[in-house]
Enzyme design. Structure first.
Site, PDB file in Angstrom:
ATOM      1  N   CYS A   1     103.495 -67.793  -0.150  1.00 62.84           N
ATOM      2  CA  CYS A   1     104.379 -68.372   0.879  1.00 62.84           C
ATOM      3  C   CYS A   1     105.754 -67.718   0.808  1.00 62.84           C
ATOM      4  O   CYS A   1     106.362 -67.421   1.841  1.00 62.84           O
ATOM      5  CB  CYS A   1     104.517 -69.880   0.687  1.00 62.84           C
ATOM      6  SG  CYS A   1     103.126 -70.837   1.340  1.00 62.84           S
TER       7      CYS A   1
ATOM      8  N   HIS B   1     100.249 -71.767   4.885  1.00 64.11           N
ATOM      9  CA  HIS B   1      99.572 -71.991   3.602  1.00 64.11           C
ATOM     10  C   HIS B   1      98.235 -72.713   3.765  1.00 64.11           C
ATOM     11  O   HIS B   1      98.177 -73.817   4.300  1.00 64.11           O
ATOM     12  CB  HIS B   1     100.474 -72.816   2.677  1.00 64.11           C
ATOM     13  CG  HIS B   1      99.868 -73.042   1.324  1.00 64.11           C
ATOM     14  ND1 HIS B   1     100.095 -72.190   0.265  1.00 64.11           N
ATOM     15  CD2 HIS B   1      99.036 -74.004   0.862  1.00 64.11           C
ATOM     16  CE1 HIS B   1      99.423 -72.620  -0.786  1.00 64.11           C
ATOM     17  NE2 HIS B   1      98.766 -73.727  -0.458  1.00 64.11           N
TER      18      HIS B   1
ATOM     19  N   ASN C   1      88.097 -64.271  -3.001  1.00 61.06           N
ATOM     20  CA  ASN C   1      87.702 -65.091  -4.144  1.00 61.06           C
ATOM     21  C   ASN C   1      88.054 -66.538  -3.819  1.00 61.06           C
ATOM     22  O   ASN C   1      89.190 -66.839  -3.457  1.00 61.06           O
ATOM     23  CB  ASN C   1      88.447 -64.640  -5.408  1.00 61.06           C
ATOM     24  CG  ASN C   1      88.064 -63.229  -5.829  1.00 61.06           C
ATOM     25  OD1 ASN C   1      86.904 -62.843  -5.716  1.00 61.06           O
ATOM     26  ND2 ASN C   1      89.033 -62.461  -6.299  1.00 61.06           N
TER      27      ASN C   1
ATOM     28  N   HIS D   1      96.636 -69.446  -2.410  1.00 61.16           N
ATOM     29  CA  HIS D   1      97.021 -69.254  -1.004  1.00 61.16           C
ATOM     30  C   HIS D   1      96.012 -68.215  -0.535  1.00 61.16           C
ATOM     31  O   HIS D   1      96.009 -67.079  -1.052  1.00 61.16           O
ATOM     32  CB  HIS D   1      98.464 -68.754  -0.911  1.00 61.16           C
ATOM     33  CG  HIS D   1      98.954 -68.486   0.487  1.00 61.16           C
ATOM     34  ND1 HIS D   1     100.178 -68.961   0.954  1.00 61.16           N
ATOM     35  CD2 HIS D   1      98.420 -67.766   1.511  1.00 61.16           C
ATOM     36  CE1 HIS D   1     100.362 -68.554   2.205  1.00 61.16           C
ATOM     37  NE2 HIS D   1      99.312 -67.819   2.569  1.00 61.16           N
TER      38      HIS D   1
ATOM     39  N   HIS E   1      93.713 -65.359   0.489  1.00 63.95           N
ATOM     40  CA  HIS E   1      94.018 -63.941   0.718  1.00 63.95           C
ATOM     41  C   HIS E   1      92.732 -63.137   0.732  1.00 63.95           C
ATOM     42  O   HIS E   1      91.786 -63.442   0.020  1.00 63.95           O
ATOM     43  CB  HIS E   1      94.963 -63.401  -0.355  1.00 63.95           C
ATOM     44  CG  HIS E   1      94.543 -63.729  -1.755  1.00 63.95           C
ATOM     45  ND1 HIS E   1      94.765 -64.977  -2.310  1.00 63.95           N
ATOM     46  CD2 HIS E   1      93.902 -63.006  -2.689  1.00 63.95           C
ATOM     47  CE1 HIS E   1      94.284 -64.995  -3.537  1.00 63.95           C
ATOM     48  NE2 HIS E   1      93.736 -63.816  -3.792  1.00 63.95           N
TER      49      HIS E   1
ATOM     50  N   HIS F   1      91.319 -59.488  -0.183  1.00 58.97           N
ATOM     51  CA  HIS F   1      91.587 -58.211  -0.851  1.00 58.97           C
ATOM     52  C   HIS F   1      90.962 -57.118   0.015  1.00 58.97           C
ATOM     53  O   HIS F   1      89.818 -57.255   0.466  1.00 58.97           O
ATOM     54  CB  HIS F   1      90.909 -58.151  -2.215  1.00 58.97           C
ATOM     55  CG  HIS F   1      91.391 -59.157  -3.209  1.00 58.97           C
ATOM     56  ND1 HIS F   1      92.267 -58.843  -4.227  1.00 58.97           N
ATOM     57  CD2 HIS F   1      91.113 -60.478  -3.356  1.00 58.97           C
ATOM     58  CE1 HIS F   1      92.496 -59.922  -4.960  1.00 58.97           C
ATOM     59  NE2 HIS F   1      91.809 -60.936  -4.457  1.00 58.97           N
TER      60      HIS F   1
END
Ligand code: 5GP
Ligand code: ZN
Length: 110
Positions: free
Chosen positions: A7, A46, A83, A94, A96, A98
């Site tokens: 964030c 978030h 993940n 938060h 994400h 990859h």
């Protein structure tokens, strides 16, 4: 979220050079890259993990952002990983994506 590092990156409280940015998402280089290309793509809003992400607009925006990152970096072969949960290797809560590229990637992952 006050204590969330991503964030802070999304809100520019931690200065970060974006690889890609739009209204809903931001992409930036991983601090500890696991491949020559290792970019993280996050929603600016978030959501702790994929389990909490319930907004279809944001889901679509994230995938679009992944493709924009690949396009901007000129990569056609890359792995995209989310993940979800500690046992799956999630350390930052938060959500994400990859984006990994630049070396041969083994399958199955460890
Ligand atoms: P996870 O294990 O949650 O799927 O992935 C978290 C990723 O965030 C890791 O690859 C880690 O290196 C990266 N990371 C953790 N903190 C920071 C940070 O402050 N800045 C950046 N750019 N990446 C971070
Ligand atoms: Zn957050």
């Amino acid at each position: 979220m006050e204590d969330c590092i991503f964030c802070k990156i999304a809100n520019k409280k931690i200065p970060t050079e974006p690889v890609y940015e739009d209204e809903n998402t931001i992409a930036f280089n991983d601090l500890n890259p696991q491949a020559p290309v290792h970019v993280l793509v996050i929603p600016k809003k978030h959501y702790a993990s994929l389990n909490e992400l319930d907004d279809e607009k944001t889901m679509a925006a994230l995938l679009k952002a992944v493709k924009e990152v690949a396009r901007k970096l000129g990569i056609t072969d890359y792995r995209t990983v989310i993940n979800t949960g500690k046992e799956a290797g999630q350390e930052v809560f938060h959500i994400h994506f990859h984006v990994l590229a630049g070396r041969p990637l083994k399958w199955p992952p460890g």
